[in-house]
Scaffold this motif. Sequence first.
Motif, PDB file in Angstrom:
ATOM      1  N   LYS A  85       8.479  49.637  10.594  1.00  0.00           N
ATOM      2  CA  LYS A  85       9.311  50.083   9.590  1.00  0.00           C
ATOM      3  C   LYS A  85       8.940  51.198   8.868  1.00  0.00           C
ATOM      4  N   HIS A  86       7.749  51.565   8.551  1.00  0.00           N
ATOM      5  CA  HIS A  86       7.303  52.552   7.859  1.00  0.00           C
ATOM      6  C   HIS A  86       6.785  53.953   8.483  1.00  0.00           C
ATOM      7  N   ASN A  87       6.733  53.606  10.170  1.00  0.00           N
ATOM      8  CA  ASN A  87       6.050  54.533  10.781  1.00  0.00           C
ATOM      9  C   ASN A  87       7.307  55.066  11.868  1.00  0.00           C
ATOM     10  N   PRO A  88       8.142  55.913  11.568  1.00  0.00           N
ATOM     11  CA  PRO A  88       9.170  56.052  12.385  1.00  0.00           C
ATOM     12  C   PRO A  88       8.678  56.679  13.694  1.00  0.00           C
ATOM     13  N   MET A  89       7.422  57.383  13.943  1.00  0.00           N
ATOM     14  CA  MET A  89       6.722  57.662  15.134  1.00  0.00           C
ATOM     15  C   MET A  89       6.681  56.581  16.071  1.00  0.00           C
ATOM     16  N   GLU A  90       6.201  55.529  15.555  1.00  0.00           N
ATOM     17  CA  GLU A  90       6.003  54.347  16.529  1.00  0.00           C
ATOM     18  C   GLU A  90       7.223  53.784  17.018  1.00  0.00           C
ATOM     19  N   LEU A  91       8.430  53.806  16.238  1.00  0.00           N
ATOM     20  CA  LEU A  91       9.553  53.388  16.896  1.00  0.00           C
ATOM     21  C   LEU A  91      10.057  54.408  17.849  1.00  0.00           C
ATOM     22  N   LEU A  92       9.790  55.544  17.834  1.00  0.00           N
ATOM     23  CA  LEU A  92      10.229  56.792  18.507  1.00  0.00           C
ATOM     24  C   LEU A  92       9.272  56.446  19.949  1.00  0.00           C
ATOM     25  N   ASP A  93       8.110  56.047  19.839  1.00  0.00           N
ATOM     26  CA  ASP A  93       7.091  55.700  20.861  1.00  0.00           C
ATOM     27  C   ASP A  93       7.825  54.672  21.748  1.00  0.00           C
ATOM     28  N   LEU A  94       8.318  53.552  21.055  1.00  0.00           N
ATOM     29  CA  LEU A  94       8.716  52.322  21.490  1.00  0.00           C
ATOM     30  C   LEU A  94       9.941  52.402  22.311  1.00  0.00           C
ATOM     31  N   SER A  95      10.760  53.350  21.808  1.00  0.00           N
ATOM     32  CA  SER A  95      12.313  53.214  22.159  1.00  0.00           C
ATOM     33  C   SER A  95      12.684  54.662  22.638  1.00  0.00           C
ATOM     34  N   VAL A  96      12.466  55.649  22.132  1.00  0.00           N
ATOM     35  CA  VAL A  96      13.032  57.086  22.671  1.00  0.00           C
ATOM     36  C   VAL A  96      12.458  57.346  24.047  1.00  0.00           C
ATOM     37  N   GLN A  97      10.780  57.145  24.037  1.00  0.00           N
ATOM     38  CA  GLN A  97      10.195  57.416  25.170  1.00  0.00           C
ATOM     39  C   GLN A  97      10.710  56.850  26.405  1.00  0.00           C
ATOM     40  N   PRO A  98      10.584  55.407  26.417  1.00  0.00           N
ATOM     41  CA  PRO A  98      11.472  54.757  27.590  1.00  0.00           C
ATOM     42  C   PRO A  98      12.780  55.305  27.992  1.00  0.00           C
ATOM     43  N   VAL A  99      13.661  55.388  26.843  1.00  0.00           N
ATOM     44  CA  VAL A  99      14.987  55.844  27.273  1.00  0.00           C
ATOM     45  C   VAL A  99      15.040  57.008  27.858  1.00  0.00           C
ATOM     46  N   MET A 100      14.164  58.244  27.507  1.00  0.00           N
ATOM     47  CA  MET A 100      14.086  59.529  27.990  1.00  0.00           C
ATOM     48  C   MET A 100      13.647  59.400  29.301  1.00  0.00           C
ATOM     49  N   PHE A 101      12.438  58.783  29.571  1.00  0.00           N
ATOM     50  CA  PHE A 101      11.962  58.580  31.095  1.00  0.00           C
ATOM     51  C   PHE A 101      12.897  58.156  31.905  1.00  0.00           C
ATOM     52  N   LEU A 102      13.736  57.208  31.608  1.00  0.00           N
ATOM     53  CA  LEU A 102      14.774  56.292  32.507  1.00  0.00           C
ATOM     54  C   LEU A 102      15.685  57.426  32.703  1.00  0.00           C
TER      55      LEU A 102
END
Lengths: 320, 270
Positions: free
Chosen positions: B36-53
Amino acid sequence: MTRHTEHAVWAEGLTKSFKETKALTGVDLAVRTGTVHGVLGPNGAGKTTAVRILTTLLRADAGRALVGGFDVATESARIRAQIGLTGQYASVDEMLTGFENLLLIGRLLGFTRPQAKTRAGELLERFDLSHAADRAAKTFSGGMRRRLDLAASLVGGPRILFLDEPTTGLDPHARNELWAIVRELVAEGVTVLLTTQYLEEADQLADEIAVIDHGRVIATGAPEELKSKVGGQVLYVRAERGTDVGVVKGLLAEVAGREVTAEGEGLTVPVTDTKVMPAAALRLEQAGIEVAEFSLRRPSLDEVFLTLTGAPAQPVEVPA
Amino acid sequence: MTALTATVPSPARQHGLAANLRNIASIAWRSLVQIKHNPMELLDLSVQPVMFLLLFTFMFGGQMSGSPQEYLQYALAGLIVQNSVFTALNTAVGLHSDVAKGVYDRFRSLPIARPVPLIGRILADMVKQVWAVALMLVLGLIIGFDLNGGIGGALASLALLLVFTLAMAWLNVLLGLVAGSEEKVMMFGFTIAMPLSFTSSAFVRTDTLPSALQFWAEKINPVTAIADSVRGLLDGTPVGHSVIVTLVWAAGLVVVFFPLAMRAYRAKLS
């Protein structure tokens, strides 16, 4: 708690080595219940290692220690239930808010969720952090962060509190606040073991001080006892003309009756008697020496150490 | 003025199975609420897989298999597996940071069982794995993946992935404890994970590879076994052999790295 109830913390012959480095070479401590015990020493003296052993984070190579009457080697769980620890290494989680940090610790101490929430709110309020309760700790200022660290160590209402260099890096205001809290805790009957590099801090807070250097306790006693041992204060004199140094040195040695040491362009001498200062001023004037600087100050930690460690290698015993 | 220590409730017992489970859940909660307090981690967990896919499907798909659709059908399993391997590195990075910043010592000064902070972290990392797998599956379905294996196949592949990443967790625990800095953890982790996931059947059919590489990819690299298993389970085709190889690998990782990780974990105490 039938053993050593007189002493909240008691240690004998603690040693600890890390590979080649001997961090502790034989530490004895006896902290009376309900008092503040200062462990005073320079960086690398072994203060943190000693605290880590007493708080069961580290195992000693040899020696014995009881905390709250329990043995650190065999009853660590019992000890951890009644101590609080604040130090640069035992830290709150920067990614959690102030409230979440205290809530988590409350839960890990065995409180129910409502109990942990109430306690977290209480402590935030008490430490003037309510306004920042929902901000991540990484956004806190140094003083706020240290208050949260201290609050975190108080969640369980510990009877014995370990503060490892609690004011290092704090500004005078934040430091005074912290000192006030320590006094309040002691008034509630909490025993505090506090390490510090600052003589003044030990002097202000501690009922008793253990001076530690090179992994061993080299002196113990009440602050006044230690200070009289090293010569309560230091007189610093700097002559206007460098050629007068020899005369000034002889004169100070005669008045103070102690050894005079050179410091920069001036001279220092330990002073225990309040009459020394006016006497020295008078003699300097009579001798016609122009004085550029003339001041009385507390001995620095360096001077305490010089005096204590300058002595032969055996520990200096101050009668308690 | 509130008394500092006078109003403390009396705590429940902190030993026994129920207390340990409660404490593990608290630690896992802490790992997850951090996001919740670390948007980078959310990015890591969500944006990255979506982007690669999306990148792999639409950029490489046509050239690899004739159409993005065709390639997605092959590569989704590989993308999920690769993402799992990388997400597993979170365990190493997070553990290292906790130890370095003193959060671990705070935990260890509390009256909880010694392995609790470690198990709590691994549990939270498993939850993150589930999240990433589900995200990629759902997105895959949206852009045209045919889940011929049905829900059962999807759940079975998730279960297999969790078994494998749980086995890998001990390697990551060891890495997090022995590495000198967070950068080193990342570097070392990537140096293993990157070539491992690319020299497998995750993204390409191994029959086009040079013979030595083909031997490595088919007979040795565990990523091939897990990617083939997940692909088969999602597709509803027989997977017997590769699942067994995956489980043997998982068991091997545990046998080798669990004791080493535990030794390193205990060594931090003395």
